[in-house]
Design an enzyme around this catalytic site. Structure first.
Site, short mmCIF file in Angstrom:
data_model
loop_
_atom_site.label_atom_id
_atom_site.label_comp_id
_atom_site.label_asym_id
_atom_site.label_seq_id
_atom_site.Cartn_x
_atom_site.Cartn_y
_atom_site.Cartn_z
N CYS A 1 6.63 115.63 -21.07
CA CYS A 1 5.87 114.47 -21.55
C CYS A 1 5.51 113.55 -20.62
O CYS A 1 5.33 112.11 -20.74
CB CYS A 1 6.64 113.88 -22.65
SG CYS A 1 6.82 115.19 -24.08
N GLY B 1 -0.38 113.69 -26.53
CA GLY B 1 0.75 113.91 -25.81
C GLY B 1 0.27 114.90 -24.43
O GLY B 1 -0.69 115.01 -24.15
N GLY C 1 2.85 118.74 -34.72
CA GLY C 1 4.22 118.22 -35.50
C GLY C 1 4.92 117.68 -34.59
O GLY C 1 4.94 117.07 -33.68
#
Length: 249
Positions: A201, A97, A183
Site C-alpha cells: 500500500c 489503493g 472490498g
C-alpha cells in the site's frame, strides 16, 4: 483506497455516521464462501457480472468470501517502483489503493452492495468497512485502529518499539453505478514473508509492517473468522442469507 464518484466530505472517518447503511426492505444479502482458492481474473469477471446484475435490479447484493492463490494486485494509485520482487503474478485492478498481496491464509471479502439504495456516501462506506474489520478483530480480543494517513486497519506493536504498528487488514473499493465491489482482506494466517516482494500500500516506513491474527498469537481458523465477520456485517448492514454454490455471478 477508493475508485468512485467524487465525494467532497472531509470529516475524519472515525467520526462519520455509520448507522444508515442497513437497508430496509429488499432481499437479505447473499453470503457465499468458496473453499478452493479462486484465480484473480476469474474473481474479477464474476464480480463485474454480479455488479452489473445488481445495478440492473436483476440480482441481490452479495458478499463473497474467498482466498486467492499467491499474487499481487495493483490499484489505481499503484507504482511500479513499489514492486520490489515480482515473485508472483501481478494484476492491475480498477480498485482504489496501491500494491497488496493476496494468498492462502488471507480472508478476502468481496462486498457488492447497492449504495444508491442504502446510502450514496463513499467516505462513510469506507469507514463502515473499517468498522466491519474492527468488530471482527474485536471478537478475538484484537484491537484494530484506523489511521487517517494510512489505509487499512492497524494494530500497535509496542513489543517492536515505540511507534511501531502493523497492518492486519486492507481495504480497496470500486463503485459502478453506485454498486460497490472489491472490498477487504483480513490476514488470518498468510505467509507474511510474501509481503516483502512489494511496498504494501505504498507505506515504506520501517515502523509500519504487516501482521496476522495468528502472528499476534490468536489461534483461530478461517471458519472462526468467517463467523465473526458475518455477525459484524449483519450488525452494520443487515441480514444475510447463506448460499452453497461457489460461483459469484
Amino acid at each position: 483506497m477508493v475508485n468512485s464518484p467524487q465525494n467532497p466530505r472531509q470529516d475524519q472517518r472515525q467520526d462519520l455516521d455509520l448507522t444508515s447503511f442497513s437497508a430496509t426492505g429488499g432481499e437479505p444479502v447473499e453470503w457465499r464462501i468458496s473453499d478452493a482458492p479462486v484465480p484473480y481474473p476469474e474473481a474479477v469477471a464474476a464480480m463485474e457480472a454480479r455488479v452489473a446484475a445488481i445495478a440492473a435490479g436483476e440480482a441481490p447484493e452479495l458478499v463473497w468470501l474467498l482466498e486467492h492463490p499467491p499474487l499481487y494486485t495493483s490499484g489505481t494509485s499503484g507504482k511500479d517502483s513499489d514492486l520490489l520482487d515480482p515473485r508472483f503474478p501481478t494484476f492491475a485492478t480498477g480498485r482504489g489503493g496501491q500494491l497488496t498481496y493476496h494468498g492462502p491464509g488471507q480472508r478476502v471479502a468481496y462486498i457488492m452492495l447497492d449504495l444508491k439504495r442504502r446510502r450514496p456516501d463513499v467516505r462513510a462506506y469506507v469507514a463502515s468497512l473499517e468498522e466491519l474489520i474492527l468488530k471482527t478483530l474485536a471478537a478475538f480480543n484484537v484491537r484494530g485502529e484506523r489511521r487517517e494517513d494510512r489505509v487499512g486497519v492497524w494494530v500497535k506493536r509496542p513489543d517492536k518499539g515505540d511507534g511501531y504498528e502493523d497492518k492486519i487488514a486492507a481495504i480497496g473499493v470500486r463503485l459502478k453505478r453506485w454498486v460497490s465491489f472489491h472490498g477487504i482482506a483480513i490476514n488470518v494466517e498468510p505467509e507474511l514473508s510474501h509481503f516483502a516482494g512489494i511496498v504494501p500500500c505504498g507505506v515504506a516506513d520501517p515502523r509500519y509492517g504487516v501482521t496476522s491474527l495468528v502472528d499476534l498469537g490468536q489461534l483461530v481458523t478461517m471458519a472462526d473468522v468467517d463467523v465473526a465477520l458475518r455477525q459484524a456485517f449483519e450488525e452494520l448492514f443487515g441480514p444475510t442469507r447463506a448460499l452453497v454454490p461457489e460461483a459469484a455471478a
